[in-house]
Structure formats: structure tokens, C-alpha cells
Design an enzyme around this catalytic site. Structure first.
Site, short mmCIF file in Angstrom:
data_model
loop_
_atom_site.label_atom_id
_atom_site.label_comp_id
_atom_site.label_asym_id
_atom_site.label_seq_id
_atom_site.Cartn_x
_atom_site.Cartn_y
_atom_site.Cartn_z
N LYS A 100 0.91 -1.10 0.08
CA LYS A 100 -0.09 -0.02 0.05
C LYS A 100 0.89 1.31 -0.01
O LYS A 100 2.16 1.11 0.08
CB LYS A 100 -0.98 -0.08 1.41
CG LYS A 100 -2.07 -1.40 1.29
CD LYS A 100 -2.81 -0.88 0.13
CE LYS A 100 -3.95 -1.88 0.27
NZ LYS A 100 -3.64 -3.29 -0.45
C1 LIG Z 1 -9.49 -2.21 -1.55
C2 LIG Z 1 -8.90 -3.01 -0.24
N1 LIG Z 1 -9.70 -3.07 0.84
C3 LIG Z 1 -9.25 -3.96 1.83
C4 LIG Z 1 -8.23 -4.37 2.07
C5 LIG Z 1 -7.54 -5.21 3.31
O1 LIG Z 1 -6.65 -4.72 3.90
P1 LIG Z 1 -5.64 -5.45 4.82
O2 LIG Z 1 -4.78 -6.43 3.80
O3 LIG Z 1 -4.73 -4.53 5.58
O4 LIG Z 1 -6.28 -6.43 5.46
C6 LIG Z 1 -7.00 -4.33 1.01
C7 LIG Z 1 -5.70 -4.78 1.00
O5 LIG Z 1 -5.32 -5.68 0.58
C8 LIG Z 1 -7.58 -3.69 -0.35
O6 LIG Z 1 -6.72 -3.39 -1.33
#
Ligand SMILES: Cc1ncc(COP(=O)(O)O)c(C=O)c1O
Length: 390
Positions: free
Chosen positions: A193
Site C-alpha cells: 500500500k
Molecule cells: C481495497 C482493499 N480493501 C481492503 C483491503 C484489506 O486490507 P488488509 O490487507 O490490510 O487487511 C485491501 C488490501 O489488501 C484492499 O486493497
């Protein structure tokens, strides 16, 4: 790049994303370990303050990851069995999974089209029913979703708006930070990210009551934290709701604070590379580069839409042979086995685009030469794939 910054070792000539590790990050981790306080404490509190300043919200709550943020947000706005939550199918699966975990039912809506991969407000309105409790909107790839029609519809019908702002840290819409536009904003600090930590996330909200519900859900529903008791600010606790352990730890908070200070410069660098991709690729060999150039975007992803006539797998294979990693953001959620049996709506644009989108490498310390190499390789692959298809 500082003199001690090191790109990580990659088997690719141009990886999809990449991290820089430098002395400041190593020192932040070292200092936190040496402090002897590793679980949620002062560094998390400092990060939350910095984040609420970035997002211009009264409240920011650090959590274990972006998925935890979505889960807590949905529960806090009241989602549960019998409710429906509308979201675009062209999204990462986390939002849909967490909707199911609240007991609610995900209902998918379409995107606007090949020039705008954010949700289509007209189709969203068609998807809403009397059972709709919330809408989860995505700022796809860090390009701010035009929230006005969504907010207007949702406010009129008492529907909560949760922003999946995982791609949009540092992005703004009409001068207001993404994540602060609806009721709750959810961010991710996953390694790829814009604010990379490894794992981690953040919730932001304006409303005090909502923030308090989310605070309880983050840590077992308990009224005090280990850190409060350690400092002698509390001796016991009550449990008000059945919550989770979705806390962030001090090491990750310390890294996130360092990364946050670099965010604006890094988003700007991403923007430069994305503009170069656009200049080199848009409308060539049938490629569409979605969205318009937007100073307010966070440029998380470099996505192109390939012509219908070529095989994406073939193009990806040709790029991989040249050492260029690509991806697909995303296979539509409603086509996954776990979601295929749910309430199905016609999503023609999502289904067509789901077969044509391709994500190219993008990270702040990419070189111009790397961007050019990827663009040339893609144009070459399309020429050869087109010729092979003829
Ligand atoms: C659009 C989106 N929402 C939610 C997530 C979930 O985040 P995490 O991987 O930190 O749980 C991600 C990332 O992987 C994402 O790209």
C-alpha cells in the site's frame, strides 16, 4: 532515496511494488523494541493523532489490518443478520468477506465504465432496497470516488456510508480527505500500500459515539486497556460488548509514523510515474488508461484496460518473460465460488472489464527507465498478441 535506502531484493526486473528499507525505519523499530513496551501504547496514540490530522477527522483508531477496520466499521454502523450492504464487485474481497461475517448479505453493484472504475451511482441506487443498511464505496486505485450522489442517496434513506480507503491514503476529493467523506473510513497498511508497514490499518470517523463503539470492538469490548492499567490510570475493567483483538502494536505504529511523514512525496512520485504511463500508453494499441490525471489522487495502482481482442494471459506471459510483474485488480467478487450463490444482479461493465484490466508495476522509487521499459514491453506484447490473434 537516502544514501542508506535499499530497494528490497526481487526476482523481477520490475516488480509490481517494492519497499525501501532505510536507517530511519530500522531505528524506529530498534527504539520501540528497546522501550520494552510492545503492545498498543504511546506510539499507537501518536500515530492516531497524526492520522486524524491527515484525515481531518476527530477520531482515528489504529487496528491490526484493513480487513479488521472494515469488520469493525460495518458492525459499528449496525450491520447484522437480515441487512444488505451494497458494494462494487470490482474490489478486493475483504469488504465482501467482512459483510458476511457481520451476518449481513453483500449486494454487488456495477462500475461506471472503462474510463472510471469507481462505482456507478445509478446502478447503486438500483441495488438499494429497504434492507440496505450500508454502502461500502471504494476509491479504486486511489482515484477518489465522486461521493456526492452516494451521500445524497444514503442520507435520504438512513443508509451508512463506509469508505474502503485502502488505496486512498493521502487522496482528497473536492479538498476533503478520502476516508473522511462518509461515516467511517477504513485504511490498510499492507506492504504494497501507499503507507506500507506489513500489516496494519486505521479507522477514521467524525462521530464520537461511532468512534466509541469501534474503540470497544477493537479490544474485546473492554472499558480499559493494558496500557491504562500499566500507567495506573485504571485498575479493572468491564466488558460492554463482545469484541475482538484487532489492536495494532507499537512496532508497526512506529514504522507507520515514519512512513506517514513520507506519504505526500511518495504519492507525488507515484503520480509522476502514472502520468508517464498515461502519456506513453493511453489510446495506443487499443489501450485505455482509466480515470483522468488528478493531483488529488494517491495513485495506488497503475491499471490499464486492454483491447477486448487480446488474451490478457498471453500479454501477462510475454511481460513476465521480460521480467515484468503484473497483476489483476480485481477478479470481480461476485464471480468467486464463495459469492456466486448470492443475490445476483446484472453487472455487465464489471464482467467485461474484469477480463480486460491489467495492473502494471508502480511504486515511488521506480525509475523513469523502468516505466519506459514496462510501457514499451506492453506495446510490444500487444502488437505480437494482436498479430497472433489475426
Ligand atoms: C481495497 C482493499 N480493501 C481492503 C483491503 C484489506 O486490507 P488488509 O490487507 O490490510 O487487511 C485491501 C488490501 O489488501 C484492499 O486493497
Amino acid at each position: 532515496m537516502s544514501s542508506t535506502s535499499q530497494p528490497t531484493v526481487s526476482p523481477w526486473r520490475v516488480p509490481l511494488s517494492d519497499l525501501l528499507v532505510d536507517e530511519e525505519l530500522l531505528e524506529a523499530a530498534r527504539e520501540t523494541l528497546a522501550s520494552g513496551w510492545w503492545s498498543m501504547g504511546p506510539r499507537v496514540a501518536a500515530l492516531e493523532e497524526e492520522f486524524s490530522a491527515l484525515c481531518e477527522t476527530d477520531h482515528a483508531l489504529a487496528v491490526a489490518n484493513g480487513t479488521a477496520a472494515l469488520h469493525i466499521a460495518l458492525l459499528a454502523v449496525g450491520c447484522g443478520p437480515g441487512d444488505e450492504v451494497v458494494l462494487p464487485s470490482l474490489n478486493f474481497v475483504a469488504a465482501a468477506n467482512t459483510i458476511v461475517h457481520t451476518g449481513a448479505t453483500p449486494v454487488f453493484c456495477d462500475v461506471r465504465g472503462e474510463r472510471d472504475l469507481n462505482l456507478d451511482p445509478v446502478d447503486l441506487a438500483a441495488a438499494v432496497t429497504d434492507r440496505t443498511r450500508a454502502v461500502v464505496l471504494l476509491h479504486y486505485g486511489g482515484f477518489p470516488c465522486a461521493v456526492e450522489p452516494v451521500l445524497e442517496l444514503c442520507r435520504a434513506r438512513g443508509i451508512a456510508v463506509v469508505e474502503d480507503a485502502a488505496h486512498a491514503v493521502g487522496a482528497t476529493h473536492e479538498g476533503r480527505p478520502c476516508g473522511s467523506l462518509g461515516d467511517v473510513g477504513c485504511f490498510s497498511f499492507f506492504s504494497n500500500k501507499n503507507l506500507p508497514v506489513g500489516e496494519g490499518g486505521m479507522l477514521v470517523a467524525h462521530d464520537e459515539e461511532l468512534a466509541q463503539r469501534m474503540r470497544l470492538l477493537r479490544s474485546h469490548g473492554m472499558t480499559t486497556l493494558t496500557w491504562d492499567r500499566h500507567r495506573g490510570h485504571a485498575a479493572g475493567y468491564d466488558v460492554l460488548v463482545p469484541g475482538f483483538n484487532y489492536r495494532l502494536d507499537e512496532q508497526r505504529a512506529a514504522l507507520a509514523s515514519v512512513q506517514l511523514r513520507r506519504l505526500a512525496d511518495r504519492n507525488a512520485a507515484r503520480g509522476e510515474h502514472a502520468r508517464r504511463y498515461r502519456a506513453l500508453l493511453d489510446s495506443r494499441e487499443g489501450i485505455v488508461v482509466p480515470f483522468e490525471d488528478d493531483e488529488a489522487a494517491s495513485y495506488h495502482l497503475a491499471v490499464v484496460v486492454l483491447p477486448e481482442s487480446v488474451s490478457r494471459d498471453d500479454v501477462r506471459g510475454r511481460l513476465a518473460q521480460e521480467g515484468i510483474q503484473t497483476s489483476v485488480h480485481y477478479p470481480p467478487i461476485h464471480e468467486f465460488t464463495a459469492f456466486a450463490a448470492g443475490r445476483q444482479r446484472a453487472l455487465p461493465r464489471t464482467e467485461a472489464l474484469g477480463r480486460r484490466i491489467l495492473t502494471l508495476p508502480l511504486y515511488p522509487h521506480m525509475t523513469t527507465e523502468q516505466v519506459d521499459l514496462v510501457a514499451e514491453a506492453l506495446l510490444g506484447a500487444l502488437k505480437r498478441s494482436g498479430a497472433a490473434a489475426d
